[in-house]
Write a protein that holds these residues in place. Structure first.
Motif, PDB file in Angstrom:
ATOM      1  N   LEU A 180       0.833  -1.198   0.000  1.00 35.01           N
ATOM      2  CA  LEU A 180       0.000   0.000   0.000  1.00 35.01           C
ATOM      3  C   LEU A 180       0.870   1.250   0.000  1.00 35.01           C
ATOM      4  N   ASP A 210      -1.821   4.525   3.755  1.00 33.48           N
ATOM      5  CA  ASP A 210      -2.966   3.612   3.811  1.00 33.48           C
ATOM      6  C   ASP A 210      -2.796   2.500   4.834  1.00 33.48           C
ATOM      7  N   THR A 232      -2.839  -5.429  -4.834  1.00 32.23           N
ATOM      8  CA  THR A 232      -3.510  -5.204  -3.547  1.00 32.23           C
ATOM      9  C   THR A 232      -4.747  -4.330  -3.727  1.00 32.23           C
ATOM     10  N   TYR A 233      -4.601  -3.202  -4.412  1.00 31.85           N
ATOM     11  CA  TYR A 233      -5.745  -2.297  -4.592  1.00 31.85           C
ATOM     12  C   TYR A 233      -6.821  -2.908  -5.478  1.00 31.85           C
ATOM     13  N   MET A 252      -9.668  -4.044  -3.242  1.00 34.12           N
ATOM     14  CA  MET A 252     -10.218  -3.083  -2.287  1.00 34.12           C
ATOM     15  C   MET A 252     -11.392  -2.330  -2.889  1.00 34.12           C
ATOM     16  N   ALA A 266     -11.549   3.079  -0.744  1.00 36.41           N
ATOM     17  CA  ALA A 266     -10.094   3.249  -0.771  1.00 36.41           C
ATOM     18  C   ALA A 266      -9.620   3.999  -2.014  1.00 36.41           C
ATOM     19  N   PRO A 276      -9.493   2.991  -5.139  1.00 37.29           N
ATOM     20  CA  PRO A 276      -8.500   2.126  -5.782  1.00 37.29           C
ATOM     21  C   PRO A 276      -8.223   2.474  -7.245  1.00 37.29           C
ATOM     22  N   LYS A 306      -5.750   5.358  -7.490  1.00 34.12           N
ATOM     23  CA  LYS A 306      -4.450   4.899  -7.008  1.00 34.12           C
ATOM     24  C   LYS A 306      -3.795   3.943  -8.005  1.00 34.12           C
ATOM     25  N   LYS A 307      -4.602   3.094  -8.641  1.00 33.95           N
ATOM     26  CA  LYS A 307      -4.041   2.186  -9.647  1.00 33.95           C
ATOM     27  C   LYS A 307      -3.587   2.955 -10.888  1.00 33.95           C
TER      28      LYS A 307
END
Length: 292
Positions: free
Chosen positions: A83, A87, A139-140, A143, A147, A149, A152-153
């Motif tokens: 993360l 996070d 990981t994301y 989620m 979050a 995601p 973030k990705k």
């Protein structure tokens, strides 16, 4: 051997150090050490800013070439949950945590297919740090919208494209140039999907505190809109020309709207405005507005 002012051997100071405060993994509840990059003393010599808003750092005589990006991700060595450092202190939905724990070995094996023999327990190299980003991408994936995601990705895949390109420069003929192109394609998808999710109120993508995309400056939502257009221009599909022209036309309109191009307003000065103007000009050369 260098000596200190007191006459003894000079203690070598590296690029990073291990924090005294351990990090607790929110998935497996195990504690692990955090590696932190040192600053100052000529480590980070900022160079130019690319059109992808990626800051280039010049190598120094003392420390050589460094990669500040690789220290932004933390990875639990027990369950391979990866993360952004902030996070690790946020709450994770219990169902997501169970899923992440269940997929621990799956992430590990998938990462080793692209980054064989990566190591999570010593001072990270460019190779190890890039592998950590790939673990974070997976990981994301597990989620929920809380979050953010998708946004973030988007950032993670763009950074992976940069980092794998760096690996290819240092270690050619291992197909990391092809892997970099793959991550650029993924970045295009996730950036555009983040905008769609924001528009349709699926994820509040624009509320992410820092959208980077690099670590030196936060270009915010304006940067996201710009990168959507740039990535479409550079890495969008070219099999369906009419669809490509339609997407480029939409990107041109979005960039003009966000940055006020064609007007006398200077409300958004700086390098982002300059890059946006260049992109707008390039899109204008390709798109004939009369066709739409």
């Amino acid at each position: 051997m260098a000596t200190s002012k007191k006459g003894g051997p000079e203690k070598k100071v590296g690029i990073s150090y291990w924090s005294k405060d351990k990090v607790s993994c929110p998935v497996c509840k195990k504690a692990f050490e955090r590696e932190v990059m040192r600053s100052g003393n000529g480590r980070m010599i900022a160079g130019g800013l690319t059109e992808e808003l990626h800051r280039i750092y010049e190598p120094s005589a003392k420390f050589g070439r460094i990669y500040p990006l690789i220290y932004e991700i933390g990875v639990c060595p027990n369950c391979h949950t990866a993360l952004f450092w902030n996070d690790f202190t946020e709450k994770i939905d219990p169902d997501d945590a169970d899923k992440l724990f269940e997929h621990s070995e799956k992430r590990h094996k998938a990462c080793e297919e692209i980054f064989p023999y990566y190591n999570l327990k010593h001072e990270r190299s460019l190779f190890d740090g890039t592998a950590m980003y790939y673990l974070a991408l997976m990981t994301y994936d597990d989620m929920g919208p809380y979050a953010l995601p998708t946004m973030k990705k988007a950032i993670i895949t763009l950074r992976l494209a940069w980092l794998t390109a760096e690996i290819n420069q240092r270690c050619a003929d291992h197909n990391y140039d092809l892997i970099s192109k793959m991550f650029y394609s993924k970045a295009l998808f996730f950036y555009q999907q983040a905008v769609i999710n924001e528009t349709e109120r699926i994820e509040k993508s624009s509320t992410l505190n820092n959208m980077g995309p690099d670590i030196d400056k936060n270009y915010g939502w304006d940067g996201v809109i710009y990168l959507c257009g740039l990535l479409e221009y550079k890495y969008g599909q070219q099999e369906d020309i009419q669809m490509r022209l339609k997407k480029l036309s939409e990107s041109k309109t979005a960039i003009a709207r966000i940055f006020g191009l064609g007007k006398s307003s200077k409300s958004k000065p700086g390098p982002l405005l300059e890059h946006a103007r260049n992109l707008y000009d390039n899109l204008s050369k390709l798109v004939n507005d009369d066709e739409f």
